[in-house]
Write an enzyme that holds these catalytic residues in place. Structure first.
Site, PDB file in Angstrom:
ATOM      1  N   HIS A  44       0.815  -1.213   0.000  1.00 60.67           N
ATOM      2  CA  HIS A  44       0.000   0.000   0.000  1.00 60.67           C
ATOM      3  C   HIS A  44       0.853   1.269   0.000  1.00 60.67           C
ATOM      4  O   HIS A  44       0.370   2.351  -0.333  1.00 60.67           O
ATOM      5  CB  HIS A  44      -0.914   0.007   1.234  1.00 60.67           C
ATOM      6  CG  HIS A  44      -2.317   0.418   0.930  1.00 60.67           C
ATOM      7  ND1 HIS A  44      -2.842   0.455  -0.340  1.00 60.67           N
ATOM      8  CD2 HIS A  44      -3.328   0.827   1.756  1.00 60.67           C
ATOM      9  CE1 HIS A  44      -4.107   0.857  -0.287  1.00 60.67           C
ATOM     10  NE2 HIS A  44      -4.420   1.100   0.965  1.00 60.67           N
TER      11      HIS A  44
ATOM     12  N   ASN B 221      -6.853   6.753   3.676  1.00 64.32           N
ATOM     13  CA  ASN B 221      -8.202   7.280   3.478  1.00 64.32           C
ATOM     14  C   ASN B 221      -8.321   8.762   3.801  1.00 64.32           C
ATOM     15  O   ASN B 221      -9.406   9.327   3.724  1.00 64.32           O
ATOM     16  CB  ASN B 221      -9.221   6.476   4.294  1.00 64.32           C
ATOM     17  CG  ASN B 221      -8.929   6.506   5.784  1.00 64.32           C
ATOM     18  OD1 ASN B 221      -7.975   7.137   6.221  1.00 64.32           O
ATOM     19  ND2 ASN B 221      -9.750   5.819   6.557  1.00 64.32           N
TER      20      ASN B 221
ATOM     21  N   TYR C  95      -2.979   8.947   6.734  1.00 60.05           N
ATOM     22  CA  TYR C  95      -3.406   7.588   6.390  1.00 60.05           C
ATOM     23  C   TYR C  95      -4.084   7.612   5.030  1.00 60.05           C
ATOM     24  O   TYR C  95      -4.576   8.656   4.574  1.00 60.05           O
ATOM     25  CB  TYR C  95      -4.333   7.029   7.465  1.00 60.05           C
ATOM     26  CG  TYR C  95      -3.574   6.606   8.706  1.00 60.05           C
ATOM     27  CD1 TYR C  95      -2.922   5.379   8.750  1.00 60.05           C
ATOM     28  CD2 TYR C  95      -3.474   7.445   9.807  1.00 60.05           C
ATOM     29  CE1 TYR C  95      -2.205   4.985   9.883  1.00 60.05           C
ATOM     30  CE2 TYR C  95      -2.753   7.081  10.936  1.00 60.05           C
ATOM     31  CZ  TYR C  95      -2.123   5.845  10.961  1.00 60.05           C
ATOM     32  OH  TYR C  95      -1.396   5.476  12.059  1.00 60.05           O
TER      33      TYR C  95
ATOM     34  N   ASN D 100      -9.168   3.804  -1.731  1.00 61.55           N
ATOM     35  CA  ASN D 100      -9.541   4.775  -0.694  1.00 61.55           C
ATOM     36  C   ASN D 100      -8.779   6.087  -0.817  1.00 61.55           C
ATOM     37  O   ASN D 100      -9.323   7.161  -0.554  1.00 61.55           O
ATOM     38  CB  ASN D 100      -9.323   4.178   0.697  1.00 61.55           C
ATOM     39  CG  ASN D 100     -10.313   3.083   1.013  1.00 61.55           C
ATOM     40  OD1 ASN D 100     -11.413   3.054   0.468  1.00 61.55           O
ATOM     41  ND2 ASN D 100      -9.930   2.167   1.896  1.00 61.55           N
TER      42      ASN D 100
ATOM     43  N   ASP E  73      -0.600   2.450  -5.443  1.00 60.15           N
ATOM     44  CA  ASP E  73      -0.652   1.026  -5.729  1.00 60.15           C
ATOM     45  C   ASP E  73      -1.952   0.684  -6.450  1.00 60.15           C
ATOM     46  O   ASP E  73      -2.946   1.406  -6.329  1.00 60.15           O
ATOM     47  CB  ASP E  73      -0.548   0.228  -4.433  1.00 60.15           C
ATOM     48  CG  ASP E  73      -1.691   0.549  -3.481  1.00 60.15           C
ATOM     49  OD1 ASP E  73      -1.828   1.737  -3.105  1.00 60.15           O
ATOM     50  OD2 ASP E  73      -2.454  -0.356  -3.115  1.00 60.15           O
TER      51      ASP E  73
END
Length: 351
Positions: free
Chosen positions: A181, A229, A227, A276, A255
């Site tokens: 990620h 999101n 983060y 996200n 990614d």
């Protein structure tokens, strides 16, 4: 500030509008000057107007400092109104993107609180300190609404814009280093190392950045520190800081489950494909028309293993393939910033 009859409740409410000027910090210098002037005019007018109302909200005697303005209330009122209209016109110059900020839940709640702060003191016939407390809500929330709207619009200033903002997405913290990620962040670190530069925290702390001047173009490289999101907060802050208004000049490196390991693809706009980070950016920018560098991480062994897959580190052949993808992605970014997205797509999408 209150000593005997030196200042009444309405003066306190007027001064509160000045304390709320922090809400305008994201506006241009013109916006700041207009809002400051409107706040000062409001204080002067209310101070001079105090003695004309011996009841209800103005039960206390007028402000001593405003006695020299008595007899000029009419002129001060016109100045106050004229400045308010100018603030409104300067905001209107922001266009529909600016006014759309009014329909966000936080701004609507603030606007409702402002209206209640204006109406309730008169309906309930509050006096003195009760009036000051409730009426201050009107000033604070009204300027808060203005500030939130200003935050949505920053007119470009000559010499302060950049040509590209390249942002790598990922999750902050040591435990996420090397995970699938964090592919976007890893690529940005690779690009910055190749340029012999260093990332440093941005003022808003949502990204680590460096600015690279290549030929006549200025490029901002950023590794998101939010983060996944919450990636939109980092991208929006960067656009605001560097006055970039063209979403096609924002390159998001991320990614992609739909590409096999080792493959990369470049594109402009399109679907967010359930990512996200892309969804957060699209919400903040109110558009999906930003450029992407997609780095393949492959499908998980089972459709139920998605979260564990993206938060795990590749092993063996997958690790070698990912390293190859990082190298090609870094090369693609260099082509994008030097020759444009279309040229980079022609060079790398066919491989």
């Amino acid at each position: 500030f209150y000593r005997g009859n030196a200042m009444n409740s309405n003066d306190l409410a007027a001064w509160s509008s000045l304390s709320a000027l922090y809400a305008a910090q994201y506006g241009s210098n013109v916006h700041r000057a207009l809002v400051m002037a409107a706040g000062v005019a409001s204080v002067l007018y209310h101070g001079a107007e105090t003695d004309r109302h011996p009841i209800r909200s103005h039960a206390m005697p007028g402000a001593v400092w405003a006695q020299a303005l008595e007899g000029h209330q009419g002129l001060l009122l016109q100045i106050d109104r004229a400045l308010a209209v100018m603030v409104g016109l300067s905001l209107a110059a922001g266009g529909s993107r600016l006014w759309s900020a009014l329909f966000s839940p936080k701004t609507l709640a603030m606007a409702i609180a402002a209206i209640l702060g204006l109406v309730l003191p008169e309906v309930l016939q509050l006096t003195c300190w009760h009036y000051a407390a409730v009426h201050s809500v009107w000033h604070l929330c009204a300027f808060g609404v203005v500030g939130r709207m200003m935050r949505q619009y920053n007119p470009p200033l000559p010499g302060t814009t950049v040509d590209w903002i390249v942002v790598g997405l990922g999750n902050p913290g040591i435990k996420y280093i090397g995970t699938r990620h964090n592919a976007g962040v890893e690529v940005i670190h690779r690009v910055v190392r190749s340029l012999e530069l260093e990332l440093h925290p941005a003022d808003h702390r949502t990204a680590s950045i460096c600015v690279h001047q290549q030929d006549v173009q200025k490029v901002v490289y950023a590794a998101s520190e939010t983060y996944m999101n919450r990636s939109g907060a980092a991208v929006q802050a960067l656009c605001r800081d560097y006055l970039l208004t063209d979403p096609s000049k924002i390159v998001v490196v991320h990614d992609d489950l739909d590409l096999p390991p080792g493959r990369i693809r470049l594109k402009l706009g399109g679907s967010i494909a359930g990512h996200n980070g892309l969804a957060s950016i699209a919400r903040q920018l109110r558009t999906t028309e930003f450029a992407r560098v997609r780095i393949g991480i492959g499908k998980p062994p089972s459709k139920f293993d998605g979260p564990n897959w993206v938060l795990s580190r590749p092993q063996g052949e997958h690790a070698d393939s990912q390293d190859c993808a990082f190298r090609r992605a870094a090369e693609a970014i260099e082509v994008v910033t030097r020759e444009g997205l279309q040229m980079a797509m022609c060079k790398f999408n066919g491989k």
